[in-house]
Design a protein around this motif. Sequence first.
Motif, short mmCIF file in Angstrom:
data_model
loop_
_atom_site.label_atom_id
_atom_site.label_comp_id
_atom_site.label_asym_id
_atom_site.label_seq_id
_atom_site.Cartn_x
_atom_site.Cartn_y
_atom_site.Cartn_z
N PHE B 33 0.84 -1.19 0.00
CA PHE B 33 0.00 0.00 0.00
C PHE B 33 0.88 1.24 0.00
CE2 PHE B 33 -3.84 -2.34 1.25
CZ PHE B 33 -3.31 -3.45 1.87
N TYR B 35 0.43 5.24 1.05
CA TYR B 35 -0.39 6.24 1.71
C TYR B 35 0.32 7.59 1.67
CZ TYR B 35 -3.28 2.57 3.90
OH TYR B 35 -4.12 1.51 4.13
N GLN B 37 0.32 11.38 3.81
CA GLN B 37 -0.12 12.06 5.03
C GLN B 37 0.14 13.56 4.90
OE1 GLN B 37 1.98 11.18 8.75
NE2 GLN B 37 0.06 11.34 9.88
N LEU B 43 -4.24 10.96 6.62
CA LEU B 43 -3.68 9.78 5.95
C LEU B 43 -4.67 9.28 4.92
CD1 LEU B 43 -2.23 7.97 9.04
CD2 LEU B 43 -1.00 8.13 6.88
N PHE B 91 3.92 7.17 2.92
CA PHE B 91 4.17 5.92 3.61
C PHE B 91 3.89 4.74 2.70
CE2 PHE B 91 5.08 7.14 7.88
CZ PHE B 91 4.36 8.29 8.12
N PHE B 102 3.96 -0.57 8.52
CA PHE B 102 4.32 0.66 7.84
C PHE B 102 5.82 0.91 7.87
CE2 PHE B 102 0.37 2.96 6.87
CZ PHE B 102 -0.54 2.11 7.46
N GLY B 103 6.31 1.51 6.79
CA GLY B 103 7.66 2.03 6.79
C GLY B 103 7.71 3.36 7.54
N GLN B 104 8.90 3.92 7.62
CA GLN B 104 9.07 5.16 8.37
C GLN B 104 8.70 6.40 7.55
OE1 GLN B 104 13.17 4.60 10.05
NE2 GLN B 104 12.05 4.69 11.97
#
Lengths: 115, 111
Positions: B33, B35, B37, B43, B91, B102-104
Amino acid sequence: AQSVTQPDIHITVSEGASLELRCNYSYGATPYLFWYVQSPGQGLQLLLKYFSGDTLVQGIKGFEAEFKRSQSSFNLRKPSVHWSDAAEYFCAVGTLTGGGNKLTFGTGTQLKVEL
Amino acid sequence: DAGVIQSPRHEVTEMGQEVTLRCKPISGHDYLFWYRQTMMRGLELLIYFNNNVPIDDSGMPEDRFSAKMPNASFSTLKIQPSEPRDSAVYFCASSRTTEAFFGQGTRLTVV
């Protein structure tokens, strides 16, 4: 379409006090509900999730949440807040896409902890 | 496992330039995915893939945005040309069952 409302943009609590973060959802079927936490500059970490069964779910870091279908709510609680809990908290409703998880997030609640 | 890895962590670019964001999902996860923000919109899901195939790109804001997943271990999100309103944190997340990791994030600033 699903939606999530987090009515509190900012909340400040004293360390050691109890915490409740509110979340209301709109979804046409049985909801899959999540709470994530985001520390500054970091990604999102899952605190807990609800799919079915017991409406009171336990998560990491001492958090719990209660699913109330009649109120369309999934509020997050913690009996005693620690300074390290200061972060932004997101409620989300998920659409399980055959195994994956497509999430719709609320706008988040920023938690400040006073020492 | 190292988790979801995104690069770069920060990107500053000039308006009109092409920007490519990269993501390495967790090994064995078959959903990926993207995303975005922002302060204004929070988000929002842009696009997601299943087994490297794009399933739903209805969240992609404009044709300037494109995403690819050439194999199970790599995905890109490209913006061409970039505009200041694209400034956001992007993200990437991956999942195999019910939990999305989730990644950072990549903080993109378009000046």
